[in-house]
Design a protein around this motif. Structure first.
Motif, short mmCIF file in Angstrom:
data_model
loop_
_atom_site.label_atom_id
_atom_site.label_comp_id
_atom_site.label_asym_id
_atom_site.label_seq_id
_atom_site.Cartn_x
_atom_site.Cartn_y
_atom_site.Cartn_z
N LYS A 152 -4.84 5.61 -6.50
CA LYS A 152 -4.21 6.88 -6.82
C LYS A 152 -3.43 7.45 -5.64
N GLN A 153 -4.00 7.54 -4.64
CA GLN A 153 -2.97 7.90 -3.27
C GLN A 153 -1.79 7.17 -2.97
N PHE A 154 -1.71 6.09 -3.58
CA PHE A 154 -0.17 5.40 -3.60
C PHE A 154 0.82 5.96 -4.68
N ARG A 155 0.32 6.55 -5.59
CA ARG A 155 1.28 6.84 -7.00
C ARG A 155 2.34 7.79 -6.56
N GLN A 156 2.16 8.77 -5.53
CA GLN A 156 3.28 9.84 -5.08
C GLN A 156 3.08 9.82 -3.82
N PRO A 157 3.57 8.87 -2.88
CA PRO A 157 3.63 8.95 -1.50
C PRO A 157 4.69 9.61 -0.98
N ASP A 158 4.93 10.13 0.22
CA ASP A 158 6.09 10.63 0.82
C ASP A 158 7.08 9.33 1.00
N PHE A 159 8.06 9.33 -0.04
CA PHE A 159 9.03 8.27 0.25
C PHE A 159 10.10 8.60 1.20
N ASP A 191 -6.33 -0.05 3.21
CA ASP A 191 -6.97 0.04 1.87
C ASP A 191 -8.17 1.15 2.05
N PRO A 192 -8.22 2.08 1.19
CA PRO A 192 -9.37 2.99 1.61
C PRO A 192 -10.72 2.48 1.29
N ALA A 193 -11.00 1.33 0.89
CA ALA A 193 -12.40 0.77 0.57
C ALA A 193 -12.47 -0.65 1.11
N ALA A 194 -11.70 -1.47 1.11
CA ALA A 194 -11.85 -2.78 1.27
C ALA A 194 -11.63 -3.76 2.62
N SER A 195 -11.23 -2.62 3.67
CA SER A 195 -10.73 -3.33 5.11
C SER A 195 -11.93 -3.99 5.72
N ASP A 196 -13.17 -3.24 5.54
CA ASP A 196 -14.10 -4.22 6.12
C ASP A 196 -14.35 -5.56 5.79
N ASN A 197 -14.28 -5.57 4.20
CA ASN A 197 -14.38 -6.93 3.80
C ASN A 197 -13.38 -7.90 4.25
N ILE A 198 -12.05 -7.45 4.17
CA ILE A 198 -11.10 -8.20 4.70
C ILE A 198 -11.18 -8.55 6.08
N TRP A 204 -0.21 -2.23 1.32
CA TRP A 204 -0.92 -1.15 0.79
C TRP A 204 -1.66 -1.60 -0.26
N GLY A 205 -3.06 -1.53 -0.15
CA GLY A 205 -4.19 -2.13 -1.00
C GLY A 205 -4.42 -3.47 -0.89
N LEU A 206 -5.79 -3.66 -0.78
CA LEU A 206 -6.22 -5.11 -0.47
C LEU A 206 -7.47 -5.64 -1.58
N LEU A 240 -5.79 -3.74 10.65
CA LEU A 240 -6.22 -2.80 9.29
C LEU A 240 -6.29 -1.46 9.68
N LEU A 241 -5.77 -0.66 9.26
CA LEU A 241 -5.50 0.69 9.74
C LEU A 241 -6.02 1.72 9.00
N GLN A 242 -6.11 3.11 9.36
CA GLN A 242 -7.05 4.09 8.68
C GLN A 242 -6.05 4.83 8.12
N ASP A 243 -4.69 4.82 8.28
CA ASP A 243 -3.61 5.72 7.52
C ASP A 243 -2.57 4.80 7.04
N PRO A 244 -2.36 4.97 5.98
CA PRO A 244 -1.45 4.00 5.08
C PRO A 244 -0.03 4.23 5.72
N TYR A 245 0.59 5.34 6.38
CA TYR A 245 1.80 5.24 6.83
C TYR A 245 2.09 4.82 8.07
N ALA A 246 0.85 4.76 8.92
CA ALA A 246 0.67 3.83 10.26
C ALA A 246 1.12 2.41 9.88
N ALA A 247 0.74 1.87 8.60
CA ALA A 247 0.97 0.62 8.24
C ALA A 247 2.36 0.19 8.33
N LEU A 248 3.11 1.30 8.09
CA LEU A 248 4.71 1.13 7.73
C LEU A 248 5.49 0.91 9.11
#
Length: 455
Positions: free
Chosen positions: A398-405, A355-362, A321-323, A377-385
């Protein structure tokens, strides 16, 4: 005021847009026709919250214009800002060739005296060199007037650049020319009306101020990361230490968050440039060498923790999560994510990242891995799991601060979270069945001290 900004990159575009927002007429120039065409449509080439809305508003109001014609854009300008790139050269020094080229062109083409402002981050003495270039061109053309050069370094944080420009902590003006100072103060006065934060000094001091500020902030980061490393060995929670020292007003809480290292376009480049400047005068700077070395080591922390927890990573699937190097930007320059991705992909791991912004650069950096499916490089953070052996948090969006653990625990094949930004509470994670590994937060029985015989 009639202003021209040369360079439509991060600094130049924010500078031009904010000055236009204050009622000035601003022309912004760039050599890239593709970039200028996009800007004329209101499309920003950078990811910065709020920038496109300001561009569109000021384009429609006629206060902001974009062009590839430097001479035309500067023909009536009272103040000309140079905001071109100063990338690191092979030896680590800042390459100021673009600044010198712009100065030479201005000297050849300007038909009236102007205040030329060096906005780009550049080594001490650059503004003086720009002055020499302009003076030389004026002498060749046998004109009777002289341009005045000012150093005006930027102090913008990616992701908060507009607010930083509109509400600056300070405005640094490097000039010994009274008329130039008067004009520059008038230009910045709307931004500091509540409290005058304009500092006037020599050009060389202004340039050094920029480098000293960035290298000091980088030093704070490397310092707390080094303390975190020792905390891991001594069974101490670095978060408790951070709060303890941050409460001291002489220290404060800023830039003392342990993590997996700093990146971006400023700190790494500016430290290398500062070291190169010092080397030219045979001046040792052991502190800055250590800051750089500590940061490079810190970027390997996520990989070291993965190997410690999982062993051989070949064939493993890892979620990231986060690039971007920090939240609020798509910038991946010198990002910790690159160090981890390089190692994982070379070692035969599969990576599922969001990553909500950097996926294209990666994707542009790792086209073969994306094509072969080794890097998704996925569009949903939970799909990456899904079926991942661990989650690695690298950027504190910010969207990673309180995820659905609960969902995190369900999706991961192995309930392991490598928290590279110390976002999560270890006790909370443990109560949800997740193993949490934070920077300086691995509380273990302290090792026995080495006893030395007293002679």
């Amino acid at each position: 005021m009639q202003i021209t900004v040369i360079g439509c990159g991060y600094v130049g575009l924010v500078t031009a847009t904010c000055f236009a927002e204050m009622g000035n007429r601003v022309s912004c120039v760039d050599t890239s026709t593709q970039r200028i065409n996009a800007l004329q449509r209101g499309e920003a080439p950078i990811f910065e919250p709020g920038i496109e809305a300001l561009i569109t508003t000021n384009l429609r109001a006629g206060r902001l214009a974009f062009s590839t014609d430097t001479a035309g854009a500067c023909s009536r300008a009272e103040v000309i800002f140079i905001a071109v790139g100063t990338p690191s050269a092979a030896d680590g020094s800042a390459d100021i060739s673009q600044i010198v080229a712009v100065a030479s062109e201005l000297g050849r083409t300007l038909d009236q005296p102007a205040i030329v402002v060096c906005k780009s981050t550049a080594p001490v003495g650059t503004a003086c060199r720009v002055q020499s270039v302009l003076d030389h061109q004026c002498q060749r053309r046998q004109v009777a007037w002289q341009h005045r050069v000012v150093s005006n370094p930027e102090f913008l944080k990616e992701g908060a650049a507009i607010d930083d420009f509109m509400r600056p902590d300070r405005v640094v003006l490097g000039t010994d020319d009274a008329d130039a100072e008067r004009v520059m103060r008038a230009l910045y006065e709307p931004f500091v009306r509540n409290h005058d934060r304009i500092l006037c000094m020599s050009r060389r001091a202004a340039e050094m101020t920029k480098y000293a500020a960035n290298t000091f902030l980088a030093t704070r980061i490397s310092f707390i990361n080094e303390i975190a490393s020792l905390c891991e060995q001594l069974g101490v929670d670095v978060e408790e230490v951070r709060k303890g020292i941050g409460s001291d007003q002489r220290i404060g809480h800023h830039f003392i968050y342990a993590g997996c290292g700093y990146g971006g376009s400023c700190f790494p480049k500016d430290i290398r440039a500062m070291l190169q400047m010092a080397a030219q005068y045979d001046m040792p700077m052991p502190i800055l060498h250590s800051v750089e070395a500590r940061n490079q080591q810190q970027k390997t922390w996520p990989l070291r923790m993965l190997k410690r927890e999982l062993g051989n990573l070949h064939g493993r699937t890892l979620a990231i999560w986060g690039l971007a190097f920090k939240p609020g930007t798509d910038d991946i320059r010198d990002a910790p994510s690159l160090v981890l991705l390089d190692a994982l992909l070379a070692g035969g791991s599969s990576v599922q990242a969001f990553d909500p912004a950097a996926s294209d650069n990666i994707a542009q950096r790792y086209p073969e891995a994306v094509k072969e499916g080794q890097l998704k490089l996925l569009q949903d953070p939970y799909a990456a799991l899904n079926n991942a052996d661990a989650l690695v948090l690298l950027t504190e969006w910010k969207q990673f601060r309180q995820p659905d653990f609960h969902l995190v625990a369900q999706r991961l094949r192995t309930p392991l979270v490598i928290d590279g930004r110390n976002q999560y509470d270890p006790q909370t994670m443990a109560s949800l069945g997740l193993r949490h590994v934070g920077v300086g937060r691995q509380v273990a029985p302290p090792a026995a001290p080495v006893l030395r015989e007293v002679v």
